[in-house]
Scaffold this active site. Structure first.
Site, mmCIF file in Angstrom:
data_model
loop_
_atom_site.group_PDB
_atom_site.id
_atom_site.type_symbol
_atom_site.label_atom_id
_atom_site.label_comp_id
_atom_site.label_asym_id
_atom_site.label_seq_id
_atom_site.Cartn_x
_atom_site.Cartn_y
_atom_site.Cartn_z
ATOM 1 N N MET A 91 -10.195 -22.092 -34.021
ATOM 2 C CA MET A 91 -11.211 -21.628 -34.959
ATOM 3 C C MET A 91 -12.133 -22.727 -35.492
ATOM 4 O O MET A 91 -12.845 -22.525 -36.471
ATOM 5 C CB MET A 91 -10.545 -20.886 -36.130
ATOM 6 N N HIS A 110 -13.470 -15.014 -25.623
ATOM 7 C CA HIS A 110 -14.183 -14.455 -26.769
ATOM 8 C C HIS A 110 -14.051 -12.934 -26.741
ATOM 9 O O HIS A 110 -14.218 -12.321 -25.681
ATOM 10 C CB HIS A 110 -15.662 -14.865 -26.715
HETATM 11 C C1 GRF Z 1 -8.615 -13.607 -29.782
HETATM 12 O O1 GRF Z 1 -9.186 -12.363 -30.051
HETATM 13 C C2 GRF Z 1 -9.603 -14.508 -29.085
HETATM 14 O O2 GRF Z 1 -10.479 -13.822 -28.237
HETATM 15 C C3 GRF Z 1 -10.374 -15.084 -30.244
HETATM 16 O O3 GRF Z 1 -9.408 -15.293 -31.241
HETATM 17 C C4 GRF Z 1 -8.316 -14.378 -31.065
HETATM 18 C C5 GRF Z 1 -7.081 -15.206 -30.944
HETATM 19 O O4 GRF Z 1 -5.908 -14.448 -30.900
HETATM 20 N N1 GRF Z 1 -11.086 -16.264 -29.828
HETATM 21 P P1 GRF Z 1 -4.531 -15.108 -30.474
HETATM 22 O O5 GRF Z 1 -4.286 -16.275 -31.413
HETATM 23 O O6 GRF Z 1 -4.653 -15.550 -29.053
HETATM 24 O O7 GRF Z 1 -3.515 -14.032 -30.642
#
Ligand code: GRF
Length: 199
Positions: A91, A110
């Site tokens: 993030m 994404h």
């Molecule tokens: C996913 O929806 C991904 O596409 C986005 O953040 C979310 C991460 O989920 N970039 P996780 O931590 O892999 O469960």
């Protein structure tokens, strides 16, 4: 052919990371996961550790910001002999320098059909627009957020009565199928940034 040495960067629960780790359990899969790193003590690190994968925290806050956090990430990535990086719910926006250092060796997933809905709240935005389809995209990372050559997209239907939560769940299932397939294409050399389509 030697398996590509892949690092995964996470910030949260790590369900996409888990899907990649599962795929890489198969010795025939063209990538092996050599380290999982996070920008904070993320929940997903425990899953990676339970799989016997080395983990690291480049704690941006404790280290004093982005420059120090990225320097620590680079140290961890280099030490693990990383050849390819998968962002999986990481993030933090990476600096142009970091993206350049890993040019064409850095991919992201994404939760939208890019170039539609870069950024956050993709599911709510697709619903608000009255879209009939939604999905996910795996792409090479460029300095501008959520842009870069597209490796794979998977489309999911939007159903009557969907909420952001039900739609997110359906897209996440698609993500868990798509990311391992996309990584295999890149790790095996079947798709390169030059052969992928622009987003
Ligand atoms: C996913 O929806 C991904 O596409 C986005 O953040 C979310 C991460 O989920 N970039 P996780 O931590 O892999 O469960």
């Amino acid at each position: 052919m030697a398996r590509k040495r892949v690092a995964i960067l996470i910030s949260g629960r790590g369900s996409n990371m888990e899907a990649l780790i599962r795929a890489a359990r198969d010795p025939a899969y063209p990538a092996g996961i050599v380290v999982v790193a996070a920008d904070k003590p993320a929940a997903g690190l425990a899953i990676a550790a339970a799989e016997g994968i080395p983990t690291a925290v480049a704690d941006y806050k404790a280290l004093g910001g982005k420059a120090a956090g990225e320097a620590e990430l680079n140290r961890v990535l280099d030490e693990a002999g990383t050849e390819l990086i998968c962002l999986a719910g990481f993030m933090r926006i990476l600096s142009a320098d970091f993206v350049q250092r890993w040019h064409d060796r850095l991919i992201n997933i994404h939760p939208s059909l890019l170039p539609s809905y870069p950024g956050i709240d993709t599911h709510a935005r697709a619903l608000a627009a009255g879209d009939k389809v939604h999905g996910c995209t795996v792409h090479f990372v460029r300095a501008e957020v959520d842009t870069g050559p597209v490796i794979l997209r998977e489309t999911v239907p939007i159903r009557p009565g969907d909420t952001a939560e039900t739609l997110a769940r359906r897209v996440l299932e698609a993500e868990h199928r798509t990311y391992p397939r996309a990584l295999a294409l890149v790790a095996s050399g079947q798709v390169t940034a030059a052969s992928a389509s622009g987003a």
